[in-house]
Enzyme design. Structure first.
Site: not given
Ligand code: PGA
Length: 247
Positions: A96, A94, A212, A172, A11, A9, A166
């Protein structure tokens, strides 16, 4: 046997030129048929990414779309547009999008239905905040997320949905869920799907872990019985993604 699916992803990262450069670095070593590999890029990069990935097994996805077919929805992009540009997968729900852009369960359900209707392969995200993890109500919360997302979704379409678990506290932050914590929830989600549908859907639906994921923890996470791969954010923008794909 479920085939693992490892998706990056990206982003809101990578211009068109940066996309060419990154794919140039990743594509040969990520080109495998042992697992499904998907680059989930910003919509504006899809056409370029498609061109760069010609001749590989790597699939493309986008991070969002709107559930209407066309019309006065300034700033939005339709399923048909994504498909025509060359993406097959789309992320829905997601954290976000839920938190920053206020997408609610009703909208996420509409998007899941529309994605299937249009022929897009959805990756449906769910997962709890740190607060819910700590006060112990996270399973109930995830169960609600799953039930509302799958409302009026048929067996076949459910089976062809990828779910990404997630936990928000792991996204993140560098704070990965332990493989046991991730497995516990992925198994829990599979059981919910079993109750909503049947054993076939339960056994065949693919459930990823995200939060992560990196080259050091991928192997342990992906070795768990109910974890069918990962949704990778930060580490998908680096050559490290090669080691995750070849975990
Ligand atoms: P990350 O993000 O691997 O940077 O923690 C995962 C995601 O939001 O899909």
């Amino acid at each position: 046997m479920r085939k693992k699916i490892i998706a990056g992803n990206w982003k809101m990262n990578m211009t068109v030129s940066e996309t060419k450069e990154l794919i140039g670095k990743l594509k040969d070593k990520c080109n495998t048929d042992k697992v499904d590999v998907v680059f989930i890029v910003p919509s504006i990069d899809v056409t370029t990414a498609k061109e760069c990935l010609k001749g590989t097994n790597i699939r493309l996805g986008t991070q969002n779309f709107y559930f209407e077919d066309k019309g006065a929805f300034t700033g939005e992009i339709s399923a048909k547009m994504i498909l025509d540009a060359g993406a097959e997968y789309v992320i829905i729900g997601h954290s976000e999008r839920r938190n920053i852009f206020k997408e609610d369960d009703t909208m996420i359900n509409k998007k899941l239905i529309k994605a299937h209707e249009s022929g897009l392969k959805p990756i449906l995200c769910c997962g709890e905040s740190l607060e819910l993890r700590e006060n112990g109500t996270y399973k109930k919360f995830i169960e609600e997320q799953i039930k509302s997302a799958f409302l009026n979704v048929s067996d076949v379409n459910a089976m062809n949905t990828v779910i990404a678990y997630e936990p928000i506290w792991a996204i993140g932050t560098g704070k990965t869920a332990t493989s046991d914590e991730a497995e516990e929830v992925c198994k829990f989600i599979r059981d919910i799907i079993g109750k909503l549908y049947n054993d076939k859907v339960k056994d065949e639906i693919r459930i990823q872990y995200g939060g992560s994921v990196n080259s050091k923890n991928a192997n342990e996470l992906f070795s768990k019985e109910d974890i069918d791969g990962g949704l990778v954010g930060g580490a998908s923008l680096k050559e490290e993604f090669i080691d995750i794909v070849n975990y």
